[in-house]
Design a protein around this motif. Structure first.
Motif, short mmCIF file in Angstrom:
data_model
loop_
_atom_site.label_atom_id
_atom_site.label_comp_id
_atom_site.label_asym_id
_atom_site.label_seq_id
_atom_site.Cartn_x
_atom_site.Cartn_y
_atom_site.Cartn_z
N TYR A 1 49.61 -85.48 -50.33
CA TYR A 1 49.07 -85.07 -51.43
C TYR A 1 48.47 -84.23 -51.35
CZ TYR A 1 46.88 -86.41 -55.70
OH TYR A 1 46.47 -86.24 -57.36
N TRP B 1 44.02 -91.44 -49.02
CA TRP B 1 43.54 -92.52 -49.27
C TRP B 1 43.35 -92.77 -47.97
CZ3 TRP B 1 47.10 -90.48 -53.12
CH2 TRP B 1 46.36 -90.35 -53.93
N ILE C 1 40.63 -84.10 -54.45
CA ILE C 1 40.79 -85.57 -53.71
C ILE C 1 39.81 -85.22 -51.73
CG2 ILE C 1 43.16 -84.46 -52.87
CD1 ILE C 1 42.58 -87.99 -53.10
N ALA D 1 38.82 -90.79 -55.98
CA ALA D 1 40.21 -91.02 -55.03
C ALA D 1 40.85 -91.89 -56.37
CB ALA D 1 39.37 -92.62 -54.10
N GLU E 1 42.12 -89.76 -58.66
CA GLU E 1 43.35 -88.21 -58.00
C GLU E 1 44.98 -90.35 -58.26
OE1 GLU E 1 44.14 -85.61 -57.52
OE2 GLU E 1 42.27 -86.22 -58.84
N ASN F 1 48.44 -89.34 -58.63
CA ASN F 1 49.60 -88.99 -57.86
C ASN F 1 50.70 -90.47 -59.00
OD1 ASN F 1 50.66 -89.47 -55.59
ND2 ASN F 1 49.39 -90.46 -55.00
#
Lengths: 995, 140
Positions: free
Chosen positions: A114, A121, A161, B79, B82, B86
């Motif tokens: 990403y 993640w 991120i 997180a 983001e 995404n």
């Protein structure tokens, strides 16, 4: 698609039916199917962890799946499981570390990236798991240091991120067992966050700082200027986060400034939830660290007036209790109370100001209780004020009741007052029954001054009220009533029955009956206070109407005396905190000189500072004053909790508790002082000293331990010389511990000395009577150089006995050995969970036995415990006993008929088909297996059906119905306990697979 | 853990809502209204995380569309922040035009990404794989 649906909504009851299908899908060739199957299992785990217990090894397989997606899906299950029980999965740490290493190293295919960061993640998830695993565990943490370092290094690309990953990294680093290099790097990271112009990062940085600050308060010092800026930030969210941070670093010196900031924020804030939260924190801080009485009262006033009626009711309650119980020092009490009364009078001075109800209630209570402390104000003036409050419409009737109670108290200490008379006049005809009640009460009291004095003694709020529940003093009254022809009292249900029967017949005596019951029931309802009761019967005479009223009076009386009743409850922390305050002060001021000032007085800065900056600097120095010593302060906190606990424990527990606290303290001292050691050694000693002083204060009875400790103190020349100094200075029970907090300097090496203790194989054996019962092998639980623990399970018909052998391996006697089992949700230890052995002779074995019960069904769980003993220092060994459901299952003898009856009465059932292996194709063979391995009782076999019964100790039955058809064994469980069939089913599956 | 996922337009109308924790239907409306009010009242230079009651809101604005996610204390705000992006990238890739007429597809995408309050898939190709299969079936 079906699998997706399964993982979203699924009823618990259907799991057994679908589970085999999903298990099959775990072997599917398409990765997406496997992934969905794992997700479905995760859902199952969430709703019914018991039912998927037997496939844990499949989760492991999923974790090692060749596809990253499947592996990632299994992580959710592991995160959940590790959250519940981290010790069970330590062996997987290596795998998680390897996975993370691969991910970080970019071994995944590019479509997982990403913004060119590999599976961020997933990284976060892994970091979280590692954090949980490594918590307080140096060995496991050891494995992770490398990969964490790697993650920190890799995540240097400038993208949101990566910041998220960094944040998680930092959190993990501070959660696991600390390593100084990593901590340094993490601290740098936080610095970057906090200083970032991006607002989101700033928030994240503050959050990280808040988390970190609990471990290392020095970090706040580095960022103090940024924190100050954030405090004035236009964004209220940032402000709030900053306050949260400040809340963590509050100590005796900076409390005034911090609380002031919080109050400022509170005044601007509108959201109810935020207010409640913040008000609670302020009140806590104020109680803990209040530097002076005036300040404390003022702060609490502000809390009450700003917080309004949304404040949690604990806050006014605690506050009043604090006032009522006072401190050890009578003068302090007096001042505090006097100041409270004065400030409330001043507040009430302002007419037409609206105060929240709770604040008014507090005010009226304080005024009623302590008005006489203020000698220069005429009680009459107070009465007039209260009177005017009563007339206001915004005051609720509950508050009015508080005020009336205060008026009554004041009236009892003054001679006839005009206001009181007026008040009685006015409210005797009030529509509010409660007020009217009070008015009448007051009237009667005014007529009988002597009674009033005895009823409302001054400053009696702390005295225990002895409640005579049997109401024996009413016996005379009742006898008199009976003598006059009243019917005897009958309990309610009896009356009802009689009523029913009387309704059928003619009712000759309706009035007599109801009259009697109203009198006597009033006696029963009003069990609050004997003094009140006797007063009631004195003044109210015998008429039924007054009798009824009496009941009411008593109830209200009870409400008002609430404080008195609670007064004897264990003393609260705030009090202890206060008691320590004078000790905190000197150490704080010392550190203020050493730590707080240097950053504020950096020479080159001082020259070029603008006005504004100077102001900020000043604020900074006030805010962070004494922070350097806050390790000491937090230790003080620990000591506080220790003392608090002592007060509640019995004497035996007390010493033992102390030992535990001591070892806790030891740990924290070692870790907290580590980084501080070089910089502020003097502080440390000082704060230690004070902690110990407070400990000593709290536990005078621990002095016998001192003797013990001294006796066992082995002469290690270095340590001893230091010790002697200190011992003579404070003669503390924690002498050995004291030495330990200097762990960096002298390495105490117990092992070196104990090496001489040879490895004598002391394998204990059971006594003869127990030997005859079915029992397990004797297995070792844990051992140290001095002591070994062995365990043997004895399955008695009516209970599970754990026999624990404690063997002394040394050549000298061990003293004060105590064995404690911790409380867990699954098990209950009958009698007591501790055992004490005053002395265990050299190379001998002692044993104790514990009867254990399973209170919450599970297939297997751990019963942790620890054993402590005195050798040259306090030592505690941790151990854990694994107990399975089968330890608690016994056969249950019954006839087929009984079985049928019981079967119908049970509600929870679970059905499952299991495959039978070829060697046990007949039903009887299968049942034999179950009977032998699971200790089930075989009730009967009819055709291809069989029934079995067992019970979970002490007496929870579980019935099993089996039927064979075409190589399958259909099991059908029923039990009154919902979880028991699940657990047994699992055991059956295991047994059948094994055979 | 993620508690709910909302898509709201600037007028405060809810376009899509998904709850991962049971909330009563009538309470949802109130909650949504308050959440939206909270988000709309914030300016661009304020931070995108809001503390609301006992949980936190993370929001992100795309033209007239707000995406708000409610999370609990243990979740990493950044997180999630983001994750929203995404999600939007995935939507971008799948829909070339306006998405609001294809809400069912948006739901499918969301369900692929978030399950039971956990982030389960973030790989764009994998998220879209089942959808492409569906489309093929529909065409064929």
């Amino acid at each position: 698609m079906a699998l997706t649906v399964v993982s979203q909504i699924f009823p618990r009851e259907m799991i057994p039916a679908v589970l085999p299908l999903i298990e099959d899908k775990l072997q599917h060739s398409k990765e997406i199917i496997r992934r969905k199957a794992v997700q479905a299992l995760y859902k199952f785990y969430l709703i019914a962890p018991n039912q998927v217990q037997h496939i844990h090894d499949k989760f492991r397989k999923a974790l090692c799946d060749r596809d990253a997606g499947v592996m990632a899906a299994s992580l959710h299950i592991y995160l959940q499981m590790i959250k519940e029980n981290s010790s069970g999965y330590k062996d997987l740490t290596g795998s998680f570390v390897t996975i993370l290493k691969q991910v970080v190293g970019g071994k995944l295919s590019a479509d997982f990236n990403y913004h060119s960061v590999p599976a961020p993640w997933l990284q976060i998830q892994l970091l979280r798991i590692l954090g949980l695993l490594g918590k307080d565990d140096p060995r496991t943490s050891e494995l992770m240091y490398d990969v964490l370092d790697e993650s920190l290094r890799r995540a240097e690309i400038n993208h949101n991120i990566t910041y998220a990953i960094l944040f998680e990294c930092v959190q993990t680093i501070y959660t696991i067992y600390p390593k100084s290099e990593l901590l340094e790097k993490a601290a740098k990271c936080i610095g970057k966050f906090v200083l970032s112009p991006k607002i989101n990062l700033k928030y994240l940085g503050l959050k990280a700082l808040t988390y970190v600050i609990q471990q290392d308060p020095n970090l706040a010092l580095q960022h103090q200027m940024t924190i100050i800026e954030c405090l004035d930030h236009p964004d209220p969210i940032i402000k709030r986060e900053t306050l949260e941070l400040l809340y963590r670093i509050t100590n005796g010196q900076n409390v005034i400034v911090i609380v002031q900031k919080m109050l400022d924020y509170l005044k601007e804030s509108k959201e109810e939830y935020a207010i409640i939260n913040l008000v609670g924190k302020i009140a806590e801080l104020a109680e803990k660290y209040a530097p002076s009485n005036e300040w404390f009262i003022q702060t609490m006033n502000a809390v009450f007036s700003v917080g309004g009626d949304v404040v949690h009711s604990d806050i006014p309650n605690n506050f009043l209790r604090l006032l009522a119980e006072g401190f050890d020092d009578g003068k302090e009490d007096y001042q505090l109370r006097m100041y409270a009364v004065q400030s409330y009078l001043a507040l009430l001075e302002e007419e037409d100001k609206l105060y929240p109800q709770k604040f008014l209630q507090v005010m009226s209570w304080v005024l009623g209780e302590y008005f006489s402390l203020v000698t220069d104000v005429d009680p009459e003036v107070i009465l007039i004020k209260l009177h005017s409050l009563l007339k206001k419409t915004f005051v609720t009737s509950e508050t009015k009741a508080w005020i009336m109670a205060a008026v009554t108290k004041i009236a009892s200490h003054t001679s006839c007052s005009k206001t009181v008379d007026e008040l009685i006049q006015e409210f005797s005809s009030s529509l509010d029954t409660c007020l009217r009640q009070y008015a009448f009460e007051l009237k009667h009291l005014c007529e009988d001054k002597a009674l009033m004095k005895s009823l409302l003694p001054f400053d009696a709020s702390c005295n225990d009220l002895v409640v005579d529940a049997s109401l024996s003093f009413l016996d005379g009254f009742v006898a008199e009533g009976l003598g006059h022809g009243a019917a005897p009292y009958k309990p309610h249900h009896q009356r009802q029955e009689e009523k029913l029967s009387q309704e059928k017949a003619l009712n000759f005596e309706p009035y007599g009956l109801s009259f009697a019951s109203s009198v006597s029931s009033s006696g029963v309802t009003g069990r609050q206070s004997p003094t009140g009761l006797s007063f009631g019967s004195d003044t109210s005479g015998n008429s039924p109407e007054m009798g009824h009223k009496e009941a009411n009076t008593l109830k209200l009386e009870g409400v008002r005396k609430l404080w008195g009743k609670e007064g004897y409850l264990p003393k609260k922390e705030n009090k202890v905190g206060k008691g320590n305050e004078p000790e905190a002060a000197p150490c704080g001021s010392l550190s203020a000189g050493q730590v707080g000032e240097p950053p504020a007085l950096q020479p080159d800065q001082g020259a070029s500072l603008s006005e504004e900056d100077k102001e900020k600097q000043q604020l900074a120095s006030t805010l962070f004053v004494g922070l350097g010593s806050s390790a000491g302060v937090s230790l003080m906190g620990k000591a506080d909790t220790a003392t608090q606990k002592f007060k509640r424990k019995s004497k035996i527990n007390e010493t033992q508790q102390l030992n535990e606290e001591a070892s806790d303290f030891q740990n924290s001292a070692a870790s907290d002082f580590g980084p501080l050691l070089d910089t502020v050694p003097i502080n440390m000693e000082d704060s230690e000293g004070s902690t110990h002083r407070s400990l000593r204060k709290a536990s005078p009875c621990s002095s016998d331990i001192v003797e013990d400790n001294l006796a066992f103190e082995t002469p290690q020349s270095l340590r001893k010389s230091v010790l002697d100094d200190r011992l003579s200075a404070n003669r503390l029970s924690q002498s050995s511990l004291f030495a330990d907090s200097n762990i960096e300097i002298f390495q105490p090496s117990p092992s070196a000395q104990c090496d001489s203790a040879s490895e004598i194989p002391l394998v204990p054996s059971l006594s003869e009577e127990l030997e005859e019962l079915p029992h397990s092998e004797v297995v070792g639980l844990c051992q140290s150089d001095a002591l070994a623990l062995h365990l043997c399970k004895v399955w008695r018909d009516d209970s599970l006995l754990l026999i624990i052998f404690v063997s002394n391996k040394t050549t000298s006697a061990l003293h004060a050995v105590n064995l404690v089992f911790e409380e867990t949700e699954h098990f209950q230890i009958l009698e007591s969970a501790t055992s004490q052995f005053p002395v265990i002779e050299a190379e001998s074995v002692e044993h104790c036995q514990k009867c254990v019960r399973m209170i919450k069904v599970c297939t297997q769980a751990i019963l942790p415990g620890s054993v402590g003993y005195q050798s040259e220092m306090e030592t505690r060994l941790q151990f854990s006993v694994t107990l399975s459901l089968m330890d608690f299952i016994r056969p249950m003898e019954m006839t087929t008929e009984d079985f049928g009856k019981l079967w119908l009465s049970l509600s929870n059932d679970v059905k499952q088909n299991i495959k039978m292996s070829s060697c046990q194709d007949s039903l009887s063979a299968a049942l034999d297996t179950l009977q032998q391995k699971l200790k089930l009782h075989r009730v009967d076999i009819i055709g291809n059906e069989g029934i079995l019964a067992c019970q979970l100790l002490p007496s929870v039955p579980c019935l099993l119905h089996c039927r064979t058809h075409s190589g399958l064994l259909a099991l059908w469980f029923r039990s009154p306990c919902a979880a028991l069939p699940d657990g047994l089913l699992y055991q059956c599956q295991k047994v059948m697979e094994e055979s | 853990m993620i508690k709910f996922f909302l898509m709201v337009n600037k007028q405060g109308q809810t376009r899509l809502s998904r709850y991962y924790e049971h909330v009563e239907i009538n309470k949802r409306a109130i909650l949504e209204a308050e959440v939206i009010k909270n988000c709309l009242s914030r300016s661009k230079d304020e931070c995108s995380f809001i503390e609301y009651k006992d949980f936190k809101l993370v929001y992100r604005q795309y033209a007239a569309l707000f995406i708000v996610v409610g999370i609990d204390q243990t979740e990493n705000e950044m997180a999630v922040y983001e994750l929203i992006h995404n999600f939007v990238e995935v939507l971008d890739k799948y829909f070339s035009r306006v998405i609001m007429f294809n809400l069912d597809r948006v739901h499918i995408i969301l369900d692929e990404m978030v399950l039971n309050g956990c982030i389960v898939e973030t790989n764009r190709n994998r998220i879209l794989a089942p959808l492409f299969v569906l489309d093929k079936v529909a065409e064929g």
